[in-house]
Motif scaffolding. Structure first.
Motif, PDB file in Angstrom:
ATOM      1  N   ILE A 157      38.156  37.464  36.524  1.00  0.00           N
ATOM      2  CA  ILE A 157      39.263  37.086  37.407  1.00  0.00           C
ATOM      3  C   ILE A 157      38.751  36.183  38.526  1.00  0.00           C
ATOM      4  CG2 ILE A 157      40.895  37.986  39.126  1.00  0.00           C
ATOM      5  CD1 ILE A 157      41.173  40.481  37.274  1.00  0.00           C
ATOM      6  N   ALA A 187      43.941  41.060  40.760  1.00  0.00           N
ATOM      7  CA  ALA A 187      44.576  39.858  40.219  1.00  0.00           C
ATOM      8  C   ALA A 187      45.689  39.356  41.140  1.00  0.00           C
ATOM      9  CB  ALA A 187      45.134  40.151  38.824  1.00  0.00           C
ATOM     10  N   TYR A 244      46.913  37.244  34.720  1.00  0.00           N
ATOM     11  CA  TYR A 244      46.104  38.469  34.672  1.00  0.00           C
ATOM     12  C   TYR A 244      46.950  39.686  35.036  1.00  0.00           C
ATOM     13  CZ  TYR A 244      41.737  35.785  34.436  1.00  0.00           C
ATOM     14  OH  TYR A 244      40.721  34.961  34.047  1.00  0.00           O
TER      15      TYR A 244
END
Length: 307
Positions: free
Chosen positions: A168, A213, A221
């Motif tokens: 991420i 996220a 995500y």
């Protein structure tokens, strides 16, 4: 009359030569040669796992596992994605065989190296290798759930969480979503085996990833996390795991509120829809829900410390 050489000594020599060959091929950028060497090392390791467990046997297997990992690291330096991917899968295969033979220490060693390689590949920007190695962690985690080896399941979940967070951070969508999806699948496999601790751990971990996220404003995500939580919630509801179902509802509501604050309308809508699909009404009353949430918060702090 000459002296003979035992088959054990011959095997030892073959292992050493193969390790040396693997490093040589990796340093020279020879993809085919590197893959052949690590595959041969896998064969040695699998043979040894089937033998009687003793200190020498365990040391030999761990030496092979470490060597495969080190060859993979050289491959990463040489930007050989495919060799890295193969090495991760091979170490996963060794971990699975060791677990199947109840060689827990060997399985932990192999899985730990898979996890560290996944993080290293992600850090070095080798997304294909990172995704493949995350998949290896996920496959292992699901298999460990099915044979009820909780320590190994938890270790798989911890590494997948770390890979997800790093992915991420770096914007590696394929590696990150693969890790998220497998976390959900491990939770489902654990629910099927009534391993509530590992199921709850997967749910808590997914919530933390969803929150991360949202902070990165990465709606894709967030949606992956929501889908994983919804699928997990459906399975958990089927098995009557009240604690975990409350956690999942709590996680989805937390993510929904955060996405609303961040203006992530698509993810906010997805979280609301997921909440409606796993409605906990009738399972617990309000007072019980509050008590379960308190217990879950305590469990969360335990997981964060372990991670």
């Amino acid at each position: 009359m000459g002296y003979g050489i035992s088959s054990v000594n011959v095997n030892d020599l073959d292992e050493v030569r193969t390790i040396e060959e693997g490093f040589k091929k990796a340093y020279s950028g020879d993809l085919k040669g590197t893959v052949e060497a690590v595959d041969k090392l896998k064969g040695f390791a699998l043979q040894l796992i089937l033998l009687e467990a003793d200190a020498e046997n365990e040391l030999d297997i761990k030496a092979l596992i470490i060597s495969i990992g080190d060859i993979a690291r050289v491959s990463a330096e040489m930007k050989m994605d495919q060799a890295c991917s193969v090495s991760g899968r091979i170490l996963g295969d060794i971990a699975l065989e060791a677990a199947g033979q109840k060689r827990v220490h060997i399985a932990i060693k192999a899985l730990s190296i898979v996890g560290s390689l996944a993080l290293e590949f992600t850090g070095k920007g080798l997304e294909m290798a990172a995704r493949s190695t995350a998949e290896s962690l996920g496959i292992c985690g699901k298999s460990f759930s099915r044979i009820k080896m909780e320590t190994l399941v938890s270790l798989s979940e911890v590494y997948l969480m770390q890979v997800s967070l790093l992915s991420i951070e770096k914007g590696f969508y394929k590696a990150g979503t693969a890790a998220i999806d497998y976390l959900g699948e491990i939770g489902i496999a654990s629910a099927e085996q009534s391993i509530e601790t590992c199921t709850l751990e997967a749910a808590v971990t997914l919530e933390d990833l969803g929150n991360a996220a949202v902070r990165k404003n990465s709606e894709s995500y967030v949606k992956a996390v929501i889908e994983a939580l919804e699928n997990l919630g459906t399975e958990v509801s089927r098995h009557g795991m009240k604690n975990t179902l409350v956690q999942i509802a709590w996680s989805l509501e937390t993510i929904r509120v955060l996405t609303l604050e961040q203006g992530l309308k698509g993810a906010c809508f997805a979280a609301k829809a997921a909440l409606e699909s796993i409605n906990t009404a009738g399972m617990l009353d309000t007072e019980q829900n509050l008590e379960k949430i308190r217990e879950i918060k305590e469990f969360r702090s335990f997981i964060i410390k372990k991670s």
